[in-house]
Scaffold this active site. Structure first.
Site, PDB file in Angstrom:
ATOM      1  N   HIS A  97      18.810 -34.810  33.112  1.00  0.00           N
ATOM      2  CA  HIS A  97      19.897 -35.112  34.039  1.00  0.00           C
ATOM      3  C   HIS A  97      21.192 -35.283  33.250  1.00  0.00           C
ATOM      4  O   HIS A  97      21.219 -35.120  32.032  1.00  0.00           O
ATOM      5  CB  HIS A  97      19.579 -36.322  34.923  1.00  0.00           C
ATOM      6  CG  HIS A  97      19.286 -37.591  34.171  1.00  0.00           C
ATOM      7  ND1 HIS A  97      20.175 -38.164  33.299  1.00  0.00           N
ATOM      8  CD2 HIS A  97      18.192 -38.388  34.156  1.00  0.00           C
ATOM      9  CE1 HIS A  97      19.657 -39.268  32.797  1.00  0.00           C
ATOM     10  NE2 HIS A  97      18.428 -39.420  33.294  1.00  0.00           N
ATOM     11  N   HIS A 122      21.321 -37.448  30.069  1.00  0.00           N
ATOM     12  CA  HIS A 122      20.871 -36.798  28.834  1.00  0.00           C
ATOM     13  C   HIS A 122      21.943 -35.821  28.346  1.00  0.00           C
ATOM     14  O   HIS A 122      22.214 -35.700  27.160  1.00  0.00           O
ATOM     15  CB  HIS A 122      19.573 -36.012  29.063  1.00  0.00           C
ATOM     16  CG  HIS A 122      18.476 -36.815  29.701  1.00  0.00           C
ATOM     17  ND1 HIS A 122      17.807 -36.401  30.821  1.00  0.00           N
ATOM     18  CD2 HIS A 122      17.943 -38.013  29.367  1.00  0.00           C
ATOM     19  CE1 HIS A 122      16.900 -37.310  31.155  1.00  0.00           C
ATOM     20  NE2 HIS A 122      16.964 -38.296  30.285  1.00  0.00           N
ATOM     21  N   CYS A 154       5.647 -53.015  30.952  1.00  0.00           N
ATOM     22  CA  CYS A 154       6.137 -52.084  31.979  1.00  0.00           C
ATOM     23  C   CYS A 154       6.014 -50.666  31.438  1.00  0.00           C
ATOM     24  O   CYS A 154       6.634 -50.329  30.425  1.00  0.00           O
ATOM     25  CB  CYS A 154       7.581 -52.370  32.365  1.00  0.00           C
ATOM     26  SG  CYS A 154       8.229 -51.083  33.454  1.00  0.00           S
ATOM     27  N   CYS A 182       9.368 -48.675  31.330  1.00  0.00           N
ATOM     28  CA  CYS A 182      10.202 -48.914  30.132  1.00  0.00           C
ATOM     29  C   CYS A 182       9.449 -48.574  28.861  1.00  0.00           C
ATOM     30  O   CYS A 182      10.069 -48.470  27.806  1.00  0.00           O
ATOM     31  CB  CYS A 182      10.596 -50.383  29.987  1.00  0.00           C
ATOM     32  SG  CYS A 182      11.447 -51.137  31.350  1.00  0.00           S
ATOM     33  N   CYS A 229       9.621 -55.456  37.355  1.00  0.00           N
ATOM     34  CA  CYS A 229      10.561 -54.983  36.339  1.00  0.00           C
ATOM     35  C   CYS A 229      11.870 -54.631  37.054  1.00  0.00           C
ATOM     36  O   CYS A 229      11.857 -53.859  38.014  1.00  0.00           O
ATOM     37  CB  CYS A 229      10.015 -53.738  35.630  1.00  0.00           C
ATOM     38  SG  CYS A 229      11.313 -52.800  34.803  1.00  0.00           S
ATOM     39  N   HIS A 288      12.564 -50.715  36.978  1.00  0.00           N
ATOM     40  CA  HIS A 288      11.636 -49.766  37.594  1.00  0.00           C
ATOM     41  C   HIS A 288      11.025 -50.275  38.890  1.00  0.00           C
ATOM     42  O   HIS A 288      10.263 -49.562  39.531  1.00  0.00           O
ATOM     43  CB  HIS A 288      10.553 -49.359  36.596  1.00  0.00           C
ATOM     44  CG  HIS A 288      11.106 -48.601  35.439  1.00  0.00           C
ATOM     45  ND1 HIS A 288      11.506 -49.209  34.273  1.00  0.00           N
ATOM     46  CD2 HIS A 288      11.402 -47.288  35.304  1.00  0.00           C
ATOM     47  CE1 HIS A 288      11.999 -48.295  33.449  1.00  0.00           C
ATOM     48  NE2 HIS A 288      11.960 -47.132  34.041  1.00  0.00           N
ATOM     49  N   LYS A 296      24.461 -47.029  40.350  1.00  0.00           N
ATOM     50  CA  LYS A 296      23.524 -46.689  39.307  1.00  0.00           C
ATOM     51  C   LYS A 296      22.910 -45.330  39.643  1.00  0.00           C
ATOM     52  O   LYS A 296      22.600 -45.067  40.807  1.00  0.00           O
ATOM     53  CB  LYS A 296      22.431 -47.776  39.274  1.00  0.00           C
ATOM     54  CG  LYS A 296      21.489 -47.603  38.130  1.00  0.00           C
ATOM     55  CD  LYS A 296      20.420 -48.662  38.068  1.00  0.00           C
ATOM     56  CE  LYS A 296      19.391 -48.130  37.093  1.00  0.00           C
ATOM     57  NZ  LYS A 296      18.263 -48.936  36.858  1.00  0.00           N
ATOM     58  N   LYS A 316      16.935 -41.824  41.361  1.00  0.00           N
ATOM     59  CA  LYS A 316      16.315 -40.879  42.284  1.00  0.00           C
ATOM     60  C   LYS A 316      16.242 -41.472  43.686  1.00  0.00           C
ATOM     61  O   LYS A 316      16.396 -40.761  44.672  1.00  0.00           O
ATOM     62  CB  LYS A 316      14.895 -40.558  41.805  1.00  0.00           C
ATOM     63  CG  LYS A 316      14.874 -39.487  40.731  1.00  0.00           C
ATOM     64  CD  LYS A 316      13.454 -38.944  40.578  1.00  0.00           C
ATOM     65  CE  LYS A 316      13.205 -38.543  39.155  1.00  0.00           C
ATOM     66  NZ  LYS A 316      11.817 -38.466  38.780  1.00  0.00           N
TER      67      LYS A 316
HETATM   68  N1  MSP Z   1      12.578 -41.522  24.554  1.00  0.00           N
HETATM   69  C1  MSP Z   1      13.491 -42.578  24.421  1.00  0.00           C
HETATM   70  C2  MSP Z   1      14.361 -42.408  23.197  1.00  0.00           C
HETATM   71  C3  MSP Z   1      13.621 -42.314  21.896  1.00  0.00           C
HETATM   72  S1  MSP Z   1      14.710 -41.998  20.561  1.00  0.00           S
HETATM   73  C4  MSP Z   1      13.784 -42.190  19.201  1.00  0.00           C
HETATM   74  C5  MSP Z   1      14.392 -42.634  25.661  1.00  0.00           C
HETATM   75  N2  MSP Z   1      14.502 -41.498  26.362  1.00  0.00           N
HETATM   76  S2  MSP Z   1      15.379 -41.313  27.707  1.00  0.00           S
HETATM   77  O1  MSP Z   1      14.984 -40.028  28.228  1.00  0.00           O
HETATM   78  O2  MSP Z   1      15.251 -42.427  28.555  1.00  0.00           O
HETATM   79  O3  MSP Z   1      16.865 -41.153  27.233  1.00  0.00           O
HETATM   80  C6  MSP Z   1      17.708 -42.258  27.082  1.00  0.00           C
HETATM   81  C7  MSP Z   1      19.073 -41.740  26.708  1.00  0.00           C
HETATM   82  O4  MSP Z   1      19.585 -40.848  27.715  1.00  0.00           O
HETATM   83  C8  MSP Z   1      20.158 -42.793  26.591  1.00  0.00           C
HETATM   84  O5  MSP Z   1      20.131 -43.503  25.383  1.00  0.00           O
HETATM   85  C9  MSP Z   1      21.382 -41.904  26.696  1.00  0.00           C
HETATM   86  O6  MSP Z   1      21.528 -41.179  25.526  1.00  0.00           O
HETATM   87  C10 MSP Z   1      20.989 -40.967  27.819  1.00  0.00           C
HETATM   88  N3  MSP Z   1      21.320 -41.510  29.150  1.00  0.00           N
HETATM   89  C11 MSP Z   1      20.473 -41.603  30.211  1.00  0.00           C
HETATM   90  N4  MSP Z   1      21.138 -42.076  31.288  1.00  0.00           N
HETATM   91  C12 MSP Z   1      22.421 -42.329  30.981  1.00  0.00           C
HETATM   92  C13 MSP Z   1      23.516 -42.896  31.675  1.00  0.00           C
HETATM   93  N5  MSP Z   1      23.461 -43.227  32.949  1.00  0.00           N
HETATM   94  N6  MSP Z   1      24.636 -43.146  30.939  1.00  0.00           N
HETATM   95  C14 MSP Z   1      24.724 -42.862  29.612  1.00  0.00           C
HETATM   96  N7  MSP Z   1      23.700 -42.323  28.951  1.00  0.00           N
HETATM   97  C15 MSP Z   1      22.569 -41.950  29.607  1.00  0.00           C
HETATM   98  O7  MSP Z   1      14.992 -43.671  25.906  1.00  0.00           O
END
Ligand code: MSP
Length: 477
Positions: free
Chosen positions: A22, A25, A130, A133, A147, A150, A298, A301
């Site tokens: 999304h 990412h 959780c 998380c 949580c 979630h 926020k 989904k």
């Molecule tokens: N798999 C772990 C990370 C392991 S790194 C060794 C994880 N993955 S995640 O898919 O949840 O990705 C989290 C990351 O996605 C956040 O740190 C950020 O880089 C990005 N973001 C996800 N949602 C976001 C926002 N709403 N705003 C900013 N960044 C966002 O955690």
């Protein structure tokens, strides 16, 4: 051992594959791509790592729901991420997957080392876990027994675990932060990490007995490595930890781990402690940017406001999508992505400011000078330098604002110099357009990390021996 100064190793988090990519990412990945491209253009030897986090209970659960084996599921998901990154013109050098054999091997070597030197011990863990998380929660963190992120009830986990002597290494992590060996940015994030250390922390568990989908603990195959602990190790497994010492020395320590602030504790405390215990240096810098909301809510989904990168690319194209995401709010702070404002900014900043400047300048060079102009020094070199400094400091938002300012100055210059009048009187038109052509090449270069195709197009157009009016760079939506 010191590293060659000309290398630059930047990473994004590796993303969980339980979801489709999304815009959250995409935000981090685009930012890392801009920084990587900027350093490449400076002649540095860059390694830009992104990838996917593919083990753990959460992924196994999603695979089951999809009616697929975990392996098939993660293979497909990793391809999906790669496809999205391609459509956004992400120039990663390496795509790190935790199900790869080299990762499994490095993780085994790393854990075994810590175990052999007595930094991992067996203990019993009872706690609330959780799966959403993939972490333990305390009673205090729950809201109505659920949580808060979630909205699901955590499991009560009671199992034999292996623990890492985190508390033994924490003072060394604190010292690395204090001395600047480990830089944490922005400043508030650094303060947050120091406050966590102050509060006191406990040893953490590095294994799971109840989880099957993971990397087995080398000395006790009934357990797998805790997904966060192995995920962090992707940053070194990817550069040959344990198997290719020369490659490892070339790239480690990483120049910057980029991520959002919600996973700062793992990166700024757990990870450096593990590295220091293993006799390695911590990463040089951790930059945790803010979290954003979508239209002030926020992103979720359930609310149904998740923005998919492919939808944005379809509307705006890859280059403009990259611009619009990074120009919403200062990099490092929390912010909001406003869909309506994105359309407005597309027209105001891209079509009307930059696009218009490119089209006016090229049209006048074609019309008044038969497409040929001698480039001259312009008066905005300081502003160009400021943008470069901002890029160097990872102030991506500030850098983009600086580019917009240059475009505004260029348009104002045309308005005051009035080349169409100069062309009639025969005086000064070549000077005016000569300065503008240099400005256009400079702006093209500054834009290239952010908008690779547009930037390149501008450079080519204005460095060509015959400059002609081109199609609009940013057609109206
Ligand atoms: N798999 C772990 C990370 C392991 S790194 C060794 C994880 N993955 S995640 O898919 O949840 O990705 C989290 C990351 O996605 C956040 O740190 C950020 O880089 C990005 N973001 C996800 N949602 C976001 C926002 N709403 N705003 C900013 N960044 C966002 O955690």
């Amino acid at each position: 051992m010191t590293r060659k100064p000309s290398t630059f190793f930047i990473t994004t988090p590796i993303y969980y594959v339980n979801d489709r990519p999304h815009v959250g990412h995409a935000y981090t990945t685009i930012a890392a791509d801009v920084i990587a491209r900027f350093h490449r253009a400076n002649g540095e030897h860059v390694r830009f790592l992104t990838g996917t986090d593919e083990h753990g209970a959460k992924i196994a659960e999603s695979a089951e729901k999809a009616g697929k084996t975990p392996k098939k599921f993660v293979d497909e998901k990793a391809e999906e991420f790669k496809g999205i990154w391609k459509s956004l013109d992400i120039s990663y050098d390496t795509f790190s997957r935790t199900t790869s054999p080299r990762h499994r091997e490095a993780v085994s070597i790393f854990l075994q080392k810590l175990y052999d030197q007595g930094d991992i011990y067996r203990g019993e863990y009872v706690g609330l876990y959780c799966v959403g998380c993939e972490k333990f929660l305390t009673e205090k963190e729950l809201v109505d027994g659920l949580c808060p992120d979630h909205k699901r009830e955590p499991q009560v986990l009671k199992e034999q675990n292996y623990f890492f002597r985190f508390t033994k290494y924490l003072p060394k992590v604190a010292a690395a932060i204090e001395s600047g060996d480990l830089v944490i940015e922005p400043q508030e994030r650094r303060n947050e990490v120091l406050a966590l250390i102050e509060q006191g922390l406990e040893d953490f568990s590095v294994s799971r007995e109840s989880v099957k989908w993971g990397i087995p603990i080398p000395w006790d195959k009934k357990h797998v490595c805790y997904v966060w602990v192995e995920a962090l190790q992707n940053y070194i497994s990817d550069i040959g930890y344990g198997v290719d010492p020369e490659m490892f020395r070339t790239w480690w320590p990483a120049d910057v781990h980029l991520m959002a602030k919600e996973i700062l504790k793992f990166h700024a405390l757990f990870w450096p402690a593990l590295l220091i215990a293993a006799g390695e240096r911590p990463p040089q810098k951790i930059f945790a940017h803010g979290f954003f909301t979508i239209n002030n809510q926020k992103m979720s989904k359930t609310i149904g406001n998740v923005i998919r990168p492919e939808a944005m690319v379809k509307t705006f194209g890859a280059d403009a999508t990259r611009y619009l995401l990074l120009s919403q709010f200062p990099f490092g702070q929390d912010g909001n992505i406003d869909e309506k404002r994105m359309r407005e900014k597309y027209h105001a900043d891209l079509s009307n400011n930059i696009g218009n400047l490119v089209s006016r300048t090229s049209q006048m060079i074609e019309k008044f000078l038969n497409g040929s102009v001698r480039p001259l020094k312009h008066a905005w070199e300081k502003d160009v330098e400021t943008v470069r400094e901002k890029l160097q400091r990872m102030d991506l938002y500030g850098a983009l604002a600086g580019v917009m300012k240059l475009a505004t100055l260029g348009n104002q210059f045309i308005d005051t110099e009035k080349p169409w009048i100069q062309a009639k009187s025969g005086a000064g038109v070549d000077r005016t357009l000569g300065k503008l052509v240099t400005l256009m090449v400079d702006v093209g270069k500054l834009l290239t990390p952010f908008m690779p195709s547009i930037g390149e197009r501008m450079i080519q157009q204005f460095q060509s021996s015959t400059i002609i009016k081109s199609d609009p760079l940013f057609p109206r939506l």
